[in-house]
Design a protein around this motif. Structure first.
Motif, PDB file in Angstrom:
ATOM      1  N   THR A  23       0.815  -1.424   0.004  1.00 47.15           N
ATOM      2  CA  THR A  23       0.055   0.119   0.010  1.00 47.15           C
ATOM      3  C   THR A  23       0.847   1.326  -0.127  1.00 47.15           C
ATOM      4  OG1 THR A  23      -0.102  -0.081   2.470  1.00 47.15           O
ATOM      5  CG2 THR A  23      -1.819  -1.199   1.314  1.00 47.15           C
ATOM      6  N   THR A  24       0.361   2.278  -0.354  1.00 46.46           N
ATOM      7  CA  THR A  24       1.144   3.516  -0.701  1.00 46.46           C
ATOM      8  C   THR A  24       0.588   4.780   0.266  1.00 46.46           C
ATOM      9  OG1 THR A  24       0.085   4.245  -2.822  1.00 46.46           O
ATOM     10  CG2 THR A  24       1.969   2.971  -3.086  1.00 46.46           C
ATOM     11  N   PHE A  25       1.266   5.537   0.517  1.00 44.25           N
ATOM     12  CA  PHE A  25       0.596   6.785   1.181  1.00 44.25           C
ATOM     13  C   PHE A  25       1.383   7.991   0.571  1.00 44.25           C
ATOM     14  CE2 PHE A  25       4.046   5.099   3.499  1.00 44.25           C
ATOM     15  CZ  PHE A  25       4.950   6.204   4.185  1.00 44.25           C
ATOM     16  N   LEU A  26       0.731   9.135   1.164  1.00 45.35           N
ATOM     17  CA  LEU A  26       1.644  10.584   0.417  1.00 45.35           C
ATOM     18  C   LEU A  26       2.360  11.163   1.493  1.00 45.35           C
ATOM     19  CD1 LEU A  26      -1.731  12.018  -0.817  1.00 45.35           C
ATOM     20  CD2 LEU A  26       0.087  10.653  -2.069  1.00 45.35           C
ATOM     21  N   ILE A  27       3.392  11.798   1.080  1.00 49.40           N
ATOM     22  CA  ILE A  27       4.192  12.550   1.901  1.00 49.40           C
ATOM     23  C   ILE A  27       4.374  13.891   1.245  1.00 49.40           C
ATOM     24  CG2 ILE A  27       5.588  10.771   3.151  1.00 49.40           C
ATOM     25  CD1 ILE A  27       7.851  11.283   1.223  1.00 49.40           C
ATOM     26  N   VAL A  28       4.548  15.095   2.220  1.00 48.09           N
ATOM     27  CA  VAL A  28       4.335  16.188   1.662  1.00 48.09           C
ATOM     28  C   VAL A  28       5.834  17.067   1.753  1.00 48.09           C
ATOM     29  CG1 VAL A  28       1.796  16.041   1.377  1.00 48.09           C
ATOM     30  CG2 VAL A  28       3.159  17.402   3.239  1.00 48.09           C
ATOM     31  N   GLY A  29       5.989  18.247   1.246  1.00 44.31           N
ATOM     32  CA  GLY A  29       6.894  19.098   1.779  1.00 44.31           C
ATOM     33  C   GLY A  29       8.184  18.960   0.985  1.00 44.31           C
ATOM     34  N   LYS A  30       9.029  19.963   0.877  1.00 45.34           N
ATOM     35  CA  LYS A  30      10.355  20.009   0.153  1.00 45.34           C
ATOM     36  C   LYS A  30      11.434  18.965   0.605  1.00 45.34           C
ATOM     37  CE  LYS A  30      14.324  22.931  -0.933  1.00 45.34           C
ATOM     38  NZ  LYS A  30      14.912  24.554  -0.775  1.00 45.34           N
ATOM     39  N   HIS A  31      11.722  19.066   1.941  1.00 45.08           N
ATOM     40  CA  HIS A  31      12.754  18.427   2.653  1.00 45.08           C
ATOM     41  C   HIS A  31      12.312  16.853   2.709  1.00 45.08           C
ATOM     42  CE1 HIS A  31      15.271  21.816   3.225  1.00 45.08           C
ATOM     43  NE2 HIS A  31      14.230  22.426   3.831  1.00 45.08           N
ATOM     44  N   ALA A  32      11.014  16.828   3.129  1.00 44.09           N
ATOM     45  CA  ALA A  32      10.648  15.276   3.234  1.00 44.09           C
ATOM     46  C   ALA A  32      10.673  14.485   1.712  1.00 44.09           C
ATOM     47  CB  ALA A  32       9.320  15.009   3.667  1.00 44.09           C
ATOM     48  N   VAL A  33      10.190  15.314   0.647  1.00 46.14           N
ATOM     49  CA  VAL A  33      10.077  14.778  -0.663  1.00 46.14           C
ATOM     50  C   VAL A  33      11.525  14.486  -1.272  1.00 46.14           C
ATOM     51  CG1 VAL A  33       9.430  14.776  -3.137  1.00 46.14           C
ATOM     52  CG2 VAL A  33       7.756  15.458  -1.069  1.00 46.14           C
ATOM     53  N   LEU A  34      12.297  15.541  -0.860  1.00 48.49           N
ATOM     54  CA  LEU A  34      13.643  15.507  -1.486  1.00 48.49           C
ATOM     55  C   LEU A  34      14.502  14.373  -0.993  1.00 48.49           C
ATOM     56  CD1 LEU A  34      16.046  16.770  -3.049  1.00 48.49           C
ATOM     57  CD2 LEU A  34      16.412  18.276  -1.302  1.00 48.49           C
ATOM     58  N   GLU A  35      14.436  14.227   0.289  1.00 54.96           N
ATOM     59  CA  GLU A  35      15.336  13.161   0.930  1.00 54.96           C
ATOM     60  C   GLU A  35      14.785  11.858   0.370  1.00 54.96           C
ATOM     61  OE1 GLU A  35      18.179  13.558   2.465  1.00 54.96           O
ATOM     62  OE2 GLU A  35      17.918  15.637   1.968  1.00 54.96           O
ATOM     63  N   ALA A  36      13.401  11.517   0.119  1.00 56.47           N
ATOM     64  CA  ALA A  36      12.889  10.270  -0.143  1.00 56.47           C
ATOM     65  C   ALA A  36      13.450   9.969  -1.598  1.00 56.47           C
ATOM     66  CB  ALA A  36      11.253  10.485  -0.292  1.00 56.47           C
ATOM     67  N   LEU A  37      13.390  11.270  -2.332  1.00 55.18           N
ATOM     68  CA  LEU A  37      13.923  11.147  -3.801  1.00 55.18           C
ATOM     69  C   LEU A  37      15.366  10.902  -3.907  1.00 55.18           C
ATOM     70  CD1 LEU A  37      12.391  14.235  -5.618  1.00 55.18           C
ATOM     71  CD2 LEU A  37      11.877  11.703  -6.179  1.00 55.18           C
ATOM     72  N   LYS A  38      16.045  11.105  -3.010  1.00 53.11           N
ATOM     73  CA  LYS A  38      17.553  10.832  -2.811  1.00 53.11           C
ATOM     74  C   LYS A  38      17.822   9.320  -2.144  1.00 53.11           C
ATOM     75  CE  LYS A  38      19.733  14.294  -0.887  1.00 53.11           C
ATOM     76  NZ  LYS A  38      20.403  15.301  -0.429  1.00 53.11           N
ATOM     77  N   ASN A  39      16.876   8.766  -1.555  1.00 53.38           N
ATOM     78  CA  ASN A  39      16.943   7.512  -0.803  1.00 53.38           C
ATOM     79  C   ASN A  39      16.771   6.172  -1.799  1.00 53.38           C
ATOM     80  OD1 ASN A  39      17.127   5.270   0.849  1.00 53.38           O
ATOM     81  ND2 ASN A  39      15.308   6.105   2.006  1.00 53.38           N
ATOM     82  N   PRO A  40      17.775   5.649  -2.136  1.00 56.39           N
ATOM     83  CA  PRO A  40      17.743   4.354  -3.184  1.00 56.39           C
ATOM     84  C   PRO A  40      16.743   3.627  -2.627  1.00 56.39           C
ATOM     85  CG  PRO A  40      19.737   4.497  -2.210  1.00 56.39           C
ATOM     86  CD  PRO A  40      19.431   5.745  -1.831  1.00 56.39           C
ATOM     87  N   SER A  41      16.635   3.311  -1.290  1.00 54.19           N
ATOM     88  CA  SER A  41      15.606   2.171  -0.796  1.00 54.19           C
ATOM     89  C   SER A  41      14.274   2.794  -0.571  1.00 54.19           C
ATOM     90  CB  SER A  41      16.160   2.261   0.991  1.00 54.19           C
ATOM     91  OG  SER A  41      17.775   1.723   0.993  1.00 54.19           O
ATOM     92  N   ARG A  42      14.027   3.938  -1.005  1.00 56.18           N
ATOM     93  CA  ARG A  42      12.500   4.274  -0.912  1.00 56.18           C
ATOM     94  C   ARG A  42      11.826   4.104  -2.371  1.00 56.18           C
ATOM     95  NH1 ARG A  42       8.872   5.267   2.842  1.00 56.18           N
ATOM     96  NH2 ARG A  42      10.170   6.953   4.051  1.00 56.18           N
ATOM     97  N   LYS A  43      10.720   3.364  -2.385  1.00 62.03           N
ATOM     98  CA  LYS A  43      10.102   3.366  -3.514  1.00 62.03           C
ATOM     99  C   LYS A  43       8.904   4.332  -3.747  1.00 62.03           C
ATOM    100  CE  LYS A  43       8.412   0.947  -7.175  1.00 62.03           C
ATOM    101  NZ  LYS A  43       7.352   1.955  -7.732  1.00 62.03           N
ATOM    102  N   ILE A  44       9.262   5.199  -4.751  1.00 62.42           N
ATOM    103  CA  ILE A  44       8.155   6.221  -5.083  1.00 62.42           C
ATOM    104  C   ILE A  44       7.354   5.680  -6.189  1.00 62.42           C
ATOM    105  CG2 ILE A  44       8.079   8.591  -5.640  1.00 62.42           C
ATOM    106  CD1 ILE A  44      10.704   8.783  -4.395  1.00 62.42           C
TER     107      ILE A  44
END
Length: 247
Positions: free
Chosen positions: A4-25
């Motif tokens: 299941t997926t969910f939403l995260i918001v905000g510049k720093h939260a999304v940026l660090e998720a984008l940079k994290n190779p372990s995070r499926k976006i």
């Protein structure tokens, strides 16, 4: 099985998720201005490679976020949970003599938990122990308050804090509880070794049965104008001191 997926918001939260190779976006929802700014500030990174990007207006993102009153800053990501490791697995894999965990009992406010995660990452805490049933793991407010910190620390979800503390004591951890009624100043303690920093809810503190597992009970000294600090501020003060002590 698809997670299941969910939403995260905000510049720093999304940026660090984008940079994290372990995070499926799964998808990114973004205003054109926010994407241009993010790319300009991170020119050496191909942040949106192999990710479905959907351009939205600010109003559309407002509607997507619902009534959480979370400032999305033009960026919303649909993500999966990170792969989790159990506390026992983590301890087996880490043979170091110096480990520091934060344990939270009945701390449920997502803003406070997010701020605690942010401080824990800033001051080299190794992991955070939370009660699975009361942890808001998919909260947009938590991710926004953590400012990307969720991507950089292990969060161990356990069924029972008291049982977990008993287990950690068998692995040579000292349990240090923080309570406004305590007499001992935490800055007088030697923080080398393996430590669990135990904090309770703002309304009720740490349960008496849980306190029975504490080796030490500490307070944060302050003047008499204020009775106590917000839980996230208290954690930050404690973690900063230990970080400075162990440098």
């Amino acid at each position: 099985m698809k997670k299941t997926t969910f939403l995260i918001v905000g510049k720093h939260a999304v940026l660090e998720a984008l940079k994290n190779p372990s995070r499926k976006i799964e998808r990114i929802f973004v205003t054109e201005d926010a994407q241009k700014k993010l790319n300009r500030e991170n020119q050496n990174l191909n942040l949106f490679k192999k990710i479905s990007v959907f351009y939205k207006s600010k109003r559309e993102l407002d509607n997507l976020c619902g009534r959480d009153e979370t400032a999305h800053q033009g960026l919303v990501a649909e993500v999966e949970q990170l792969e989790e490791i159990t506390l026992k697995e983590f301890i087996i894999d880490n043979k170091t003599n110096n480990l520091n965990f934060i344990a939270l009992e009945e701390v449920t406010d997502p803003r406070n938990i997010g701020s605690i995660i942010r401080s824990a990452v800033a001051f080299n805490i190794n992991g955070i122990i939370v009660k699975e049933r009361s942890f808001p793991s998919k909260s947009k407010l938590l991710y926004k308050s953590a400012s990307g910190g969720v991507e950089h620390i292990k969060i161990f979800k356990v069924s029972n804090i008291k049982t977990t503390l008993k287990y950690l004591k068998t692995k040579d951890f000292w349990i240090s509880a923080f309570d406004v009624s305590a007499k001992k100043d935490f800055t007088k303690n030697n923080w080398k070794g393996k430590n669990v920093l135990l904090f309770g809810s703002e309304g009720f503190g740490i349960k008496a049965k849980t306190l029975e597992n504490a080796d030490f009970t500490f307070r944060v000294n302050m003047n008499t104008n204020i009775e106590s600090l917000n839980i996230s501020n208290t954690v930050s003060v404690v973690c900063h001191h230990i970080f400075q002590t162990l440098k």
